[in-house]
Write an enzyme that holds these catalytic residues in place. Structure first.
Site, short mmCIF file in Angstrom:
data_model
loop_
_atom_site.label_atom_id
_atom_site.label_comp_id
_atom_site.label_asym_id
_atom_site.label_seq_id
_atom_site.Cartn_x
_atom_site.Cartn_y
_atom_site.Cartn_z
N CYS A 188 1.11 -1.85 3.93
CA CYS A 188 2.05 -2.26 3.03
C CYS A 188 3.11 -1.17 2.67
O CYS A 188 3.01 -0.16 3.21
CB CYS A 188 1.29 -2.34 1.30
SG CYS A 188 0.97 -0.88 0.62
N HIS A 220 0.80 -2.87 -3.25
CA HIS A 220 -0.01 -2.39 -2.48
C HIS A 220 -1.12 -3.50 -2.87
O HIS A 220 -2.06 -4.33 -1.71
CB HIS A 220 -0.82 -1.24 -3.01
CG HIS A 220 -1.96 -0.85 -2.24
ND1 HIS A 220 -2.31 -0.53 -0.99
CD2 HIS A 220 -3.38 -1.10 -2.86
CE1 HIS A 220 -3.54 -0.17 -0.70
NE2 HIS A 220 -4.39 -0.75 -1.96
N CYS A 261 -3.64 1.00 5.64
CA CYS A 261 -2.93 -0.45 5.11
C CYS A 261 -1.34 -0.21 5.19
O CYS A 261 -0.78 0.77 5.62
CB CYS A 261 -3.01 0.11 3.41
SG CYS A 261 -1.97 -1.42 2.53
N ASP A 289 1.27 -24.71 -12.43
CA ASP A 289 0.01 -25.26 -13.15
C ASP A 289 0.31 -26.40 -14.16
O ASP A 289 1.51 -26.44 -14.14
CB ASP A 289 -0.84 -24.09 -13.55
CG ASP A 289 -0.13 -23.29 -14.60
OD1 ASP A 289 0.72 -23.90 -14.94
OD2 ASP A 289 -0.81 -22.38 -15.15
N ASP A 324 -5.63 -18.39 -6.58
CA ASP A 324 -4.30 -17.77 -7.43
C ASP A 324 -5.04 -16.92 -8.43
O ASP A 324 -6.17 -17.40 -9.24
CB ASP A 324 -3.55 -18.61 -7.97
CG ASP A 324 -4.13 -19.30 -9.11
OD1 ASP A 324 -4.01 -18.82 -10.26
OD2 ASP A 324 -4.96 -20.52 -9.07
N CYS A 355 1.97 2.23 1.02
CA CYS A 355 1.12 3.20 1.84
C CYS A 355 2.08 3.63 3.21
O CYS A 355 1.67 4.65 3.72
CB CYS A 355 -0.09 2.51 2.40
SG CYS A 355 -1.15 2.26 1.12
ZN LIG Z 1 -1.07 -0.14 0.78
#
Ligand SMILES: [Zn+2]
Length: 392
Positions: free
Chosen positions: A309, A338, A307, A94, A269, A312
């Site tokens: 990720c 996560h 999930c 930015d 963002d 998880c």
């Molecule tokens: Zn997760």
């Protein structure tokens, strides 16, 4: 020469949603996309390898923070941000304008630029459309933004117009300066106009007609009710050129992503996903949960079923709850991973639905299921964060 390009892969018939592909010198970005924010050339508590594993395709870094510490010339000695922080995918920087305008009494505006005092040591600095292009050339991001003026909320119509007109003059200066410093960088223009629909339309047309490769919509999500932000986008989007990517600056809760895409935005963002994670707020398709709540203390399953990720896949909600309660360092990493993965998975699901022609159903189902944090809670949180840590 610039290797930047944007192609539209699919558009929704019933909304303004689009799926696209952006090419940059550091790789491809599939839109709609969420960009994790690495304020100080680091997405707080998450390594570049972990970001990549979470599916991040592009990150944003803050010029204001990096020019003050460690300094853009030092980063240039390391070959730019990519090398310095060991991230070889696309980066967007930015302009520093937003942070400088949050400095209040510490800054002074003129036609030349914005003079300000560093929040770190009080040292004097001056940002001009030209100096920002030089600093961003040293940082070496793929996509760069020009210096703009973000009018506060609320602003009088007259102040909003003056800020917009100066932003337009600065945009033209930035285009010239960019060619002198690093022509291969991709410069996006910033649409301003505060909360005046007619000014927003004018700004979208003016900036849209200049030779910018993409458009960022600035000055939103600065404390106004969400409904007002969406109303303004309804004025702005139809005025924007179809063939350029559109970035909604500083906006990025899960429901914002879905609504923003519906109103024609491609890139988002926000520090919100990582910031709320550090405070215990984790995203699920039903809304944001507080992992510190006692109902998670014995839960064997993951934070959210389904999930994919890292957190998880490997840890129970009870363990993450324990780490968060104990304020263990590992919690900040697991919670942030996560939420970042949630945002990127959501962006991927939105993209797939646009391509499949089912985005309106996806949007409606998501918004029915997802209980957003109330306006009141959000404002209280914003005030708390502002008091705790200024200028971010
Ligand atoms: Zn997760």
């Amino acid at each position: 020469m610039s290797t930047f390009s944007f192609t539209l892969d699919a558009t929704c018939r019933e909304s303004w949603a689009r799926a696209g592909t952006i090419q940059t010198p550091h790789g491809t970005i599939q839109t709609p996309i969420f960009m994790p924010v690495g304020t100080q050339a680091s997405v707080k508590s998450v390594s570049p390898e972990e970001l990549r594993e979470a599916g991040a395709q592009i990150i944003l870094a803050n010029t204001y923070h990096l020019m003050l510490r460690p300094g853009s010339s030092l980063i240039a000695e390391f070959g730019g941000l990519h090398n310095f922080m060991h991230w070889d995918a696309p980066i967007l920087t930015d302009s520093g304008g937003f942070q400088v305008f949050s400095l209040g009494h510490l800054r002074k505006l003129s036609e030349e630029g914005a003079a300000f005092k560093s929040h770190l040591d009080g040292s004097p600095h001056m940002l001009t459309p030209e100096s920002v292009m030089r600093i961003e050339a040293e940082l070496g991001a793929d996509i760069v933004l020009p210096l703009d003026i973000c009018a506060p909320y609320p602003s009088s119509a007259r102040d909003a117009q003056e800020a917009m007109e100066r932003t337009h003059r600065w945009a033209e200066r930035a285009l010239i300066a960019k060619e002198q410093h690093r022509p291969e960088q991709t410069l996006f223009g910033i649409v301003q106009g505060a909360f005046e629909p007619e000014l927003r339309r004018q700004s979208a047309r003016f900036i849209g007609n200049l030779p910018f490769a993409g458009l960022s919509i600035g000055g939103l999500s600065v404390g106004e009710p969400k409904a007002e932000m969406w109303d303004l986008l309804r004025y702005v989007t139809p005025e924007l050129p179809e063939g350029k990517p559109r970035h909604l600056l500083g906006v990025g809760s899960p429901e914002d992503l879905v609504m923003g895409v519906s109103l024609g935005m491609d890139m988002f963002d926000c520090v919100l996903p990582t910031r709320v994670a550090r405070h215990g707020g984790l995203f699920t398709h039903q809304g944001r949960v507080n992992i510190k709540a006692s109902r998670f203390s014995t839960r064997q399953g993951p934070i959210e079923e389904g999930c994919d990720c890292y957190t998880c896949r490997n840890y129970s909600a009870a363990y993450v709850h324990h780490l968060a309660r104990a304020e263990e360092q590992l919690y900040y990493r697991l919670g942030s991973i996560h939420n970042i993965r949630f945002m990127l998975r959501l962006a991927g699901e939105i993209r797939a639905s646009i391509i499949a022609g089912t985005f309106p159903e996806f949007r409606d189902n998501f918004l029915v299921q997802y209980v957003p944090t109330s306006e009141k809670v959000r404002e209280d949180q914003r005030e708390k964060w502002k008091a705790a840590r200024r200028y971010q």
